[in-house]
Enzyme design. Structure first.
Site, PDB file in Angstrom:
ATOM      1  CD  GLN A  48      -2.919  -1.214   2.243  1.00  0.00           C
ATOM      2  OE1 GLN A  48      -2.621  -1.840   3.250  1.00  0.00           O
ATOM      3  NE2 GLN A  48      -4.060  -0.576   2.126  1.00  0.00           N
ATOM      4  CG  ASN A 190      -3.696  -7.209   8.157  1.00  0.00           C
ATOM      5  OD1 ASN A 190      -3.819  -6.668   9.254  1.00  0.00           O
ATOM      6  ND2 ASN A 190      -4.396  -6.850   7.097  1.00  0.00           N
ATOM      7  CD  GLU A 191      -8.141  -6.559   7.743  1.00  0.00           C
ATOM      8  OE1 GLU A 191      -8.416  -6.866   6.579  1.00  0.00           O
ATOM      9  OE2 GLU A 191      -8.319  -5.427   8.200  1.00  0.00           O
ATOM     10  CE1 TYR A 335      -9.945   1.557   9.565  1.00  0.00           C
ATOM     11  CE2 TYR A 335     -10.004  -0.834   9.571  1.00  0.00           C
ATOM     12  CZ  TYR A 335      -9.320   0.335   9.352  1.00  0.00           C
ATOM     13  OH  TYR A 335      -8.022   0.303   8.926  1.00  0.00           O
ATOM     14  CD  GLU A 401      -5.525  -2.215   9.373  1.00  0.00           C
ATOM     15  OE1 GLU A 401      -6.627  -1.928   8.848  1.00  0.00           O
ATOM     16  OE2 GLU A 401      -4.703  -2.986   8.863  1.00  0.00           O
ATOM     17  CD1 TRP A 444      -6.189   2.425   7.371  1.00  0.00           C
ATOM     18  CD2 TRP A 444      -4.409   1.163   7.858  1.00  0.00           C
ATOM     19  NE1 TRP A 444      -5.699   1.917   6.195  1.00  0.00           N
ATOM     20  CE2 TRP A 444      -4.610   1.146   6.462  1.00  0.00           C
ATOM     21  CE3 TRP A 444      -3.330   0.442   8.403  1.00  0.00           C
ATOM     22  CZ2 TRP A 444      -3.776   0.427   5.594  1.00  0.00           C
ATOM     23  CZ3 TRP A 444      -2.517  -0.261   7.533  1.00  0.00           C
ATOM     24  CH2 TRP A 444      -2.745  -0.271   6.151  1.00  0.00           C
TER      25      TRP A 444
END
Ligand SMILES: *[C@@H]1O[C@H](CO)[C@@H](O)[C@H](O)[C@H]1NC(C)=O
Ligand SMILES: *[C@@H]1O[C@H](CO)[C@@H](O)[C@H](O)[C@H]1NC(C)=O
Ligand SMILES: *[C@@H]1O[C@H](CO)[C@@H](O)[C@H](O)[C@H]1NC(C)=O
Ligand SMILES: *[C@@H]1O[C@H](CO)[C@@H](O)[C@H](O)[C@H]1NC(C)=O
Length: 500
Positions: A48, A190-191, A335, A401, A444
């Site tokens: 990213q 991650n995730e 989130y 995050e 994040w």
């Protein structure tokens, strides 16, 4: 650039006023209300931000290939952090970040996925880590952020094959050996939950596999009924293998810790009905329990066993022993929150996938004008922290995050993001007071970057990146100023970094 020059004149009064008013909110808490060892940072991931996608020996990952297959923009250049890491570490220092969460590009370090180390890749990560440490910033490193080397995908189907366990372990071994003298916090995957769902059920994330009628895109390959469960199973075995390797060969001399991160939602039953409440419990089992239950208790949640049946892989007694307890911490990614409604009718279908197995319908909670991760629901983060505390014996947690999406615009005045961060950090403090074993918070993202969904259109950054500028100049937003003043108790950012 001309655009900015003109714009900055208009921006000047605007930028000063809301900042003063935001500051004058006078938070009811400050950094010193948190335990001194609690860590505040910000994050990115390799594909990213790094760019330099085919420089210095790096080979494509499944994310490169997915992006280039016409699923929107790609990260070939991204923020060019590969060349700008010194500048970026300076930006972190300006904010007062205590830690930086980034990921290592597996195919930059080991271009064939296994075998010889790429000396230039090794040099890059050594440089980045050294630069961080020189500036007093603690590196928190993720080993796999959606970016398995394409070579391994081609060779044996990546995470669908047990061979991935061996190769991931060898890759992690290289990282521990080369960087472990300076890196104390390692996240394996991650995730893992969302990676498996997006990549093997819906097809909307790399490696883009699914089968009708389940995919959200027209996949050419895949099997949504079984592959997400197989991929997670192999990822759990790989994670356990890496964690046990660290325990056995590195922990005694390096004294670090190893964890895995999961994507989570805050949840609200749509109605008070027993069905909707049970559906909410199922969602937690399928999303959080899928990963945490095996690691804490040695097997998948009962609900999953019952509903997924023979499509859910089983752990042998020996594997269960390997997996159980194979973590030092969990990374929590949160989130947003969702309403949950039972949808038992989906159980009657012939074909099944994760969603029909769960048999529920989710709707986003709150204002999602600027995307699903816009609504400000700090209780959602707290709910997840306390749920994990209650359900999984209060493990150590890093919030890997948390942040808010807005459109990527040159407006540096991101007051909604400031409110979002301020209220979420307050919710974390409250969670600590309620007994959560949470040890760190990573906003994040450090800067606007290449996002999995919608490429460069969406923004989470503390720094605005002008992607039209060949130099990709970074500019601190109001949120960067706010985070800085929270962390250092003082307005610290220099105007030389801003458009003013
Ligand atoms: C998949 O392909 C069919 C037939 O070509 C088309 O009608 C449909 O819109 C496509 N769906 C997506 C999500 O691209
Ligand atoms: C997916 O796998 C299951 C179990 O092996 C099989 O019954 C089903 O036919 C497969 N579906 C597709 C689309 O290949
Ligand atoms: C319930 O599930 C079925 C089968 O998957 C699906 O067709 C239907 O749209 C779902 N209903 C709601 C309200 O989501
Ligand atoms: C939703 O959020 C946007 C952007 O923050 C704001 O402009 C809009 O007024 C909000 N809508 C509602 C209904 O609160």
């Amino acid at each position: 650039m001309k655009f900015f020059k003109n714009y900055s004149l208009m921006l000047l009064p605007l930028l000063v006023l809301p900042f003063t008013s935001v500051l004058s909110l006078e938070e009811a808490y400050n950094r010193y209300d948190f335990p001194p060892e609690f860590v505040f940072g910000s994050g990115t991931s390799a594909y990213q931000v790094e760019g330099a996608a085919d420089e210095d020996g790096r080979t494509p990952s499944i994310w490169d290939v997915f992006a280039h297959a016409g699923h929107g923009a790609a990260g070939d250049v991204a923020c060019d952090q590969y060349h700008k890491y010194k500048e970026d570490v300076k930006l972190m220092k300006d904010i007062g970040l205590e830690a930086y969460r980034f990921s290592i590009s597996w195919s930059r370090l080991l271009p064939s996925g296994r075998g010889p180390v790429n000396p230039k890749g090794l040099q890059y990560y050594n440089n980045l880590i050294d630069e961080l440490i020189t500036h007093g910033i603690d590196p928190h490193v993720t080993l796999h952020h959606f970016d398995l080397p394409q070579a391994l995908q081609d060779e044996y189907g990546g995470w669908l094959s047990r061979e991935s366990v061996r190769d991931f372990t060898a890759y992690a071994d290289t990282c521990f050996k080369e960087f472990g003298d300076r890196v104390l916090h390692w996240t394996t995957l991650n995730e893992a939950n969302v990676f498996a769902l997006g990549g093997y059920d819906q097809g909307i994330t790399p490696p883009g596999r699914c089968s009708p009628p389940f995919g959200l895109i027209n996949c050419t390959k895949g099997n949504s009924s079984i592959e997400p469960y197989i991929a997670v199973h192999n990822m759990l075995l790989a994670h356990a293998s890496v964690t046990n390797l660290y325990k056995k060969h590195y922990k005694y001399k390096q004294h670090g810790s190893v964890g895995i991160s999961i994507y989570t939602y805050g949840t609200v039953p749509l109605t008070n009905s027993v069905e909707d409440k049970q559906a909410t419990d199922r969602l937690n089992d399928f999303l959080i329990g899928w990963i945490l239950h095996p690691l804490v208790f040695g097997d998948y949640p009962k609900t999953m066993r019952t509903r997924v049946g023979s499509r859910l892989p089983t752990f042998t007694a020996d594997e269960a022993k390997q997996v159980k307890g194979a973590f030092d911490f969990f990374g929590v990614i949160n989130y947003m929150a969702v309403y949950v409604k039972d949808n038992s009718s989906s159980q009657t279908q012939d074909l099944h996938d994760y969603n029909t197995d769960m048999a529920l319908t989710m709707t986003l909670f709150g204002n999602t004008t600027f995307g699903s991760e816009h609504a400000n629901t700090p209780w959602s983060l707290q709910q997840v922290l306390l749920y994990i505390k209650e359900t999984y014996d209060n493990p150590p947690i890093y919030i890997a995050e948390n942040g808010q999406t807005t459109p990527q615009t040159s407006s540096l005045e991101d007051t909604t993001r400031v409110r979002f961060l301020s209220s979420h950090i307050e919710a974390v403090l409250d969670s600590i007071r309620k007994g959560s074993n949470v040890k760190g918070y990573f906003q994040w993202s450090l800067m606007d970057l290449f996002e999995l969904f919608r490429g460069y259109e969406l923004s989470y950054g503390l720094y605005y990146v002008d992607f039209k500028d060949p130099y990709l100049k970074r500019y601190p937003k109001l949120s960067a100023h706010w985070y800085s003043s929270f962390l250092m108790g003082t307005l610290h950012l220099q105007c030389s970094h801003s458009v003013l």
